[in-house]
Design a protein around this motif. Structure first.
Motif, PDB file in Angstrom:
ATOM      1  N   ASP A   1       0.849  -1.100  -0.074  1.00 50.73           N
ATOM      2  CA  ASP A   1       0.021  -0.055   0.124  1.00 50.73           C
ATOM      3  C   ASP A   1       1.034   1.218   0.062  1.00 50.73           C
ATOM      4  O   ASP A   1       0.290   2.410  -0.626  1.00 50.73           O
ATOM      5  CB  ASP A   1      -1.136  -0.150   1.241  1.00 50.73           C
ATOM      6  CG  ASP A   1      -2.078  -0.923   1.119  1.00 50.73           C
ATOM      7  OD1 ASP A   1      -2.199  -1.622   0.117  1.00 50.73           O
ATOM      8  OD2 ASP A   1      -2.555  -1.387   2.239  1.00 50.73           O
ATOM      9  N   ARG A   2       2.117   1.239   0.528  1.00 57.17           N
ATOM     10  CA  ARG A   2       3.004   2.253   0.607  1.00 57.17           C
ATOM     11  C   ARG A   2       3.668   2.388  -0.705  1.00 57.17           C
ATOM     12  O   ARG A   2       4.193   3.495  -1.135  1.00 57.17           O
ATOM     13  CB  ARG A   2       3.863   2.215   1.928  1.00 57.17           C
ATOM     14  CG  ARG A   2       3.189   2.450   3.286  1.00 57.17           C
ATOM     15  CD  ARG A   2       3.967   2.573   4.296  1.00 57.17           C
ATOM     16  NE  ARG A   2       3.314   3.078   5.398  1.00 57.17           N
ATOM     17  CZ  ARG A   2       3.260   4.212   6.087  1.00 57.17           C
ATOM     18  NH1 ARG A   2       3.827   5.028   5.851  1.00 57.17           N
ATOM     19  NH2 ARG A   2       2.241   4.352   7.065  1.00 57.17           N
ATOM     20  N   LEU A   3       4.015   1.488  -1.277  1.00 56.59           N
ATOM     21  CA  LEU A   3       4.700   1.427  -2.657  1.00 56.59           C
ATOM     22  C   LEU A   3       3.716   1.737  -3.740  1.00 56.59           C
ATOM     23  O   LEU A   3       4.519   2.477  -4.732  1.00 56.59           O
ATOM     24  CB  LEU A   3       5.181   0.003  -3.031  1.00 56.59           C
ATOM     25  CG  LEU A   3       6.258  -0.522  -1.921  1.00 56.59           C
ATOM     26  CD1 LEU A   3       6.783  -1.804  -2.239  1.00 56.59           C
ATOM     27  CD2 LEU A   3       7.586   0.351  -1.840  1.00 56.59           C
ATOM     28  N   LYS A   4       2.893   1.624  -3.858  1.00 55.53           N
ATOM     29  CA  LYS A   4       1.746   1.776  -5.121  1.00 55.53           C
ATOM     30  C   LYS A   4       1.642   3.240  -5.482  1.00 55.53           C
ATOM     31  O   LYS A   4       1.918   3.390  -6.707  1.00 55.53           O
ATOM     32  CB  LYS A   4       0.494   1.268  -4.722  1.00 55.53           C
ATOM     33  CG  LYS A   4      -0.581   1.515  -5.778  1.00 55.53           C
ATOM     34  CD  LYS A   4      -0.067   0.839  -7.187  1.00 55.53           C
ATOM     35  CE  LYS A   4      -1.379   0.755  -8.067  1.00 55.53           C
ATOM     36  NZ  LYS A   4      -1.005   1.255  -9.460  1.00 55.53           N
ATOM     37  N   PRO A   5       1.622   4.152  -4.441  1.00 50.79           N
ATOM     38  CA  PRO A   5       1.429   5.491  -4.990  1.00 50.79           C
ATOM     39  C   PRO A   5       2.748   6.057  -5.436  1.00 50.79           C
ATOM     40  O   PRO A   5       2.844   7.063  -6.154  1.00 50.79           O
ATOM     41  CB  PRO A   5       1.105   6.342  -3.447  1.00 50.79           C
ATOM     42  CG  PRO A   5       0.602   5.237  -2.647  1.00 50.79           C
ATOM     43  CD  PRO A   5       1.156   4.067  -3.142  1.00 50.79           C
TER      44      PRO A   5
END
Length: 184
Positions: free
Chosen positions: A14-18
């Motif tokens: 979830d932190r890598l996607k953006p």
């Protein structure tokens, strides 16, 4: 019971996607990702699949809290795109992850800072036939499963005494540094 082992891969994804909006699939998975899984699972590429590979206890520290090192992996799956080969895309994503992952705690208070980040291209004869490129960025993520209380602030007071009027017999003669003197 702590849910960290179950929730951490998805929390990282979830932190890598953006950071990489062109990644089509970014999710937590269980276990190692390999050619067999690539052939069995439908993966929207480019993809980042985050997993915990291993957990081992670290050298014991003082106190009742036990610490562990998680062996983490972000598997990168790419295919050829117009103007960008699968190998170049995989290497670019791996480099971006290697630059981003060090020192991350992923918003998890039970985790220490990520360290020992490594990347490797996973090339096999079978993989070459799939027209996909597979990379793995791995790192060590320290953690604990115990609740660690926030440290309490310790009051610090500094006093000044003048020799020879020092010691317990002269405690009333000491002046606290930073104290506002009484105005008479």
């Amino acid at each position: 019971m702590s849910q960290l082992l179950h929730t951490l891969p998805q929390a990282i994804a979830d932190r890598l996607k953006p950071l990489m909006p062109k990644i089509r699939e970014c999710k937590g998975i269980a276990g190692r990702f390999n050619l067999e899984r690539l052939q069995k699972e439908s993966i929207n590429t480019p993809a980042i699949l985050v997993s915990i590979l291993e957990l081992k206890q670290t050298t014991p520290a003082a106190g009742p809290v036990h610490f562990f090192d998680l062996s983490m992996a972000a598997f990168i799956v790419t295919k050829d795109q117009l103007g960008l080969s699968r190998d170049e895309a995989g290497a670019n994503i791996a480099a971006a992850l290697c630059a981003y992952v060090p020192d991350k705690r992923w918003g998890e208070p039970a985790c220490g800072e990520a360290r020992n980040v490594r990347a490797q291209s996973i090339v096999t004869a079978g993989l070459l036939k799939t027209s996909a490129s597979l990379w793995a960025v791995t790192w060590t993520q320290p953690c604990t499963f115990a609740t660690i209380p926030e440290p309490e602030a310790m009051g610090v007071e500094l006093y000044l005494g003048h020799a020879p009027e020092i010691g317990a017999a002269h405690i009333d003669d000491y002046k606290r540094i930073g104290e506002i003197p009484d105005v008479v």
